[in-house]
Design a protein around this motif. Sequence first.
Motif, PDB file in Angstrom:
ATOM      1  N   UNK A  32      28.857  19.721   6.549  1.00  0.00           N
ATOM      2  CA  UNK A  32      27.444  19.551   6.547  1.00  0.00           C
ATOM      3  C   UNK A  32      26.514  20.519   5.821  1.00  0.00           C
ATOM      4  N   UNK A  33      25.785  19.054   5.587  1.00  0.00           N
ATOM      5  CA  UNK A  33      24.974  19.555   4.405  1.00  0.00           C
ATOM      6  C   UNK A  33      23.234  20.625   4.668  1.00  0.00           C
ATOM      7  N   UNK A  34      23.463  21.421   4.750  1.00  0.00           N
ATOM      8  CA  UNK A  34      22.369  22.712   4.213  1.00  0.00           C
ATOM      9  C   UNK A  34      21.400  22.760   3.053  1.00  0.00           C
ATOM     10  N   UNK A  35      19.717  23.671   3.534  1.00  0.00           N
ATOM     11  CA  UNK A  35      19.151  23.974   2.642  1.00  0.00           C
ATOM     12  C   UNK A  35      18.973  22.853   1.479  1.00  0.00           C
ATOM     13  N   UNK A  36      18.582  21.181   1.523  1.00  0.00           N
ATOM     14  CA  UNK A  36      18.203  20.495   1.019  1.00  0.00           C
ATOM     15  C   UNK A  36      17.264  20.309   0.644  1.00  0.00           C
ATOM     16  N   UNK A  37      17.579  19.646  -1.012  1.00  0.00           N
ATOM     17  CA  UNK A  37      16.218  20.184  -2.007  1.00  0.00           C
ATOM     18  C   UNK A  37      16.340  18.500  -3.017  1.00  0.00           C
ATOM     19  N   UNK A  38      15.486  17.749  -2.668  1.00  0.00           N
ATOM     20  CA  UNK A  38      15.256  16.675  -3.494  1.00  0.00           C
ATOM     21  C   UNK A  38      14.445  17.514  -4.243  1.00  0.00           C
ATOM     22  N   UNK A  39      14.823  16.889  -6.150  1.00  0.00           N
ATOM     23  CA  UNK A  39      13.652  17.419  -6.889  1.00  0.00           C
ATOM     24  C   UNK A  39      13.636  16.193  -7.428  1.00  0.00           C
ATOM     25  N   UNK A  40      12.096  15.866  -6.381  1.00  0.00           N
ATOM     26  CA  UNK A  40      11.273  14.615  -7.227  1.00  0.00           C
ATOM     27  C   UNK A  40      11.057  14.868  -9.092  1.00  0.00           C
ATOM     28  N   UNK A  60      24.015  17.479  -6.835  1.00  0.00           N
ATOM     29  CA  UNK A  60      24.393  16.801  -7.033  1.00  0.00           C
ATOM     30  C   UNK A  60      23.515  15.683  -8.027  1.00  0.00           C
ATOM     31  N   UNK A  61      23.430  15.460  -9.556  1.00  0.00           N
ATOM     32  CA  UNK A  61      22.599  14.994 -11.113  1.00  0.00           C
ATOM     33  C   UNK A  61      22.374  13.244 -10.463  1.00  0.00           C
ATOM     34  N   UNK A  62      20.644  13.234 -11.188  1.00  0.00           N
ATOM     35  CA  UNK A  62      20.674  12.155 -10.550  1.00  0.00           C
ATOM     36  C   UNK A  62      20.735  10.715 -10.706  1.00  0.00           C
ATOM     37  N   UNK A  63      21.969  10.545 -12.045  1.00  0.00           N
ATOM     38  CA  UNK A  63      22.511   9.872 -12.926  1.00  0.00           C
ATOM     39  C   UNK A  63      24.064   9.454 -11.193  1.00  0.00           C
ATOM     40  N   UNK A  64      24.282  10.217 -10.754  1.00  0.00           N
ATOM     41  CA  UNK A  64      25.235   9.968  -9.480  1.00  0.00           C
ATOM     42  C   UNK A  64      23.898  10.027  -7.730  1.00  0.00           C
ATOM     43  N   UNK A  65      22.901  10.542  -7.870  1.00  0.00           N
ATOM     44  CA  UNK A  65      22.209  10.735  -6.907  1.00  0.00           C
ATOM     45  C   UNK A  65      21.437   8.969  -6.706  1.00  0.00           C
TER      46      UNK A  65
END
Length: 404
Positions: A32-40, A60-65
């Motif tokens: 389960x995902x927790x502490x999720x951060x999308x680094x814009x 998860x690096x940008x190329x995959x995200x």
Amino acid sequence: MANVITVTALNRYVKTLLEHDAVLTDIALRGEISNFTNHFKTGHFYFSLRDEQCSVKAVMFRSYAQQLSFLPQNGMRVIVRGRISLFERDGAFQIYVEDLFPDGIGAMQLAFDQLKEKLEKEGLFAPEHKKALPQMPHCIGLVTSKTGAAIQDIFNVTRRRYPMAHFLLAPVNVQGSEAAPGIVDAIRRLDASGKADVIIVARGGGSREDLWVFNDERIARAAYACQTPLVSAIGHEIDFSILDFVADLRAPTPSAAAELVMPDMRAEWENLYKIYTNIRQEMHQKIHLCYNRLDSAVQAPAFSAVRLLPEQKRTSLIEKKSVLHQHVSSLQKQRRQKLAHWAELCHSLNPYSVLARGYAVVEKQGEMIKDSQKLNKGDKLHIRLEKGSTDCIVEQVYSDEVCS
């Protein structure tokens, strides 16, 4: 006593151990995902993956995200695939995620709804973008598995409804995340070839997980960019995918797609025969109506007057012809009389008529002699008579007084 090493050396050693472990270099985890951060700024995703007892950091690096068709959220159950390593600077043990899938109905529905909302806002579902299907396609492009039930269902319907159809098959894998690039490439190749009049993307029934690949954003965008009319035929009637909303037409099953794309030639021939029969009956009715109207018109008093009109015109024409004939005869008689008069006058002036009365024409060196004074003894003369001519020599010239 153990050897003393630096923290850096320790972290580097542990990192090496982790990255060379066969199990940890390609591993799948459920959590389960927790502490999720999308680094814009960077586009990277940072989060923790946890179960009932433990958690592990994940990145998860940008190329995959950017390949994801949904935005992960806290509390979402997922399955991630990636490799285990150590962030050397902080000594942080974590998983480097390369792919991420929703796990469970709730998470999958959330991902589906997110992508659907996103693409709808961009106009990929707009009705005005939908292209009409050709009424009688010559060549049908197929994007499906060459060994699946879907292709057999389509062929069975084709043999029954539209046996003259041709197919252009782009075989693909239709299950699993790795199938998406192949499906995208197949759609683009069929569209670029210009040979297909319509494209069917088909897959037989299966679980929601089996059909999940058709919710991939890349497939949706390839279908939207396709210039050839595209039909989505994924799963059963109750199954909906993102591709269904983007496609020009959604068919509930592969068999239904074949029926929607290809006309029933037997029904078409029956319709043509009905049209032919209706036209023929209409023509017979029109002709019969015209005959009835003609019979009625012949019996009408007005028609009798019209029928007598040509006879009246004929009588008038005969009378005018008689008058014209008399006038022409009179004119010819006058012309013949004038011609006879002029002929008689011409005859009287004819020199040959004078010769017939015993006179002769005397010529000296081609000159007509009318006066004896122009003659001398010994001159050669040519004398023309009524019949024939003669040459002679003057022996004696007489004057008018002598002759008299």
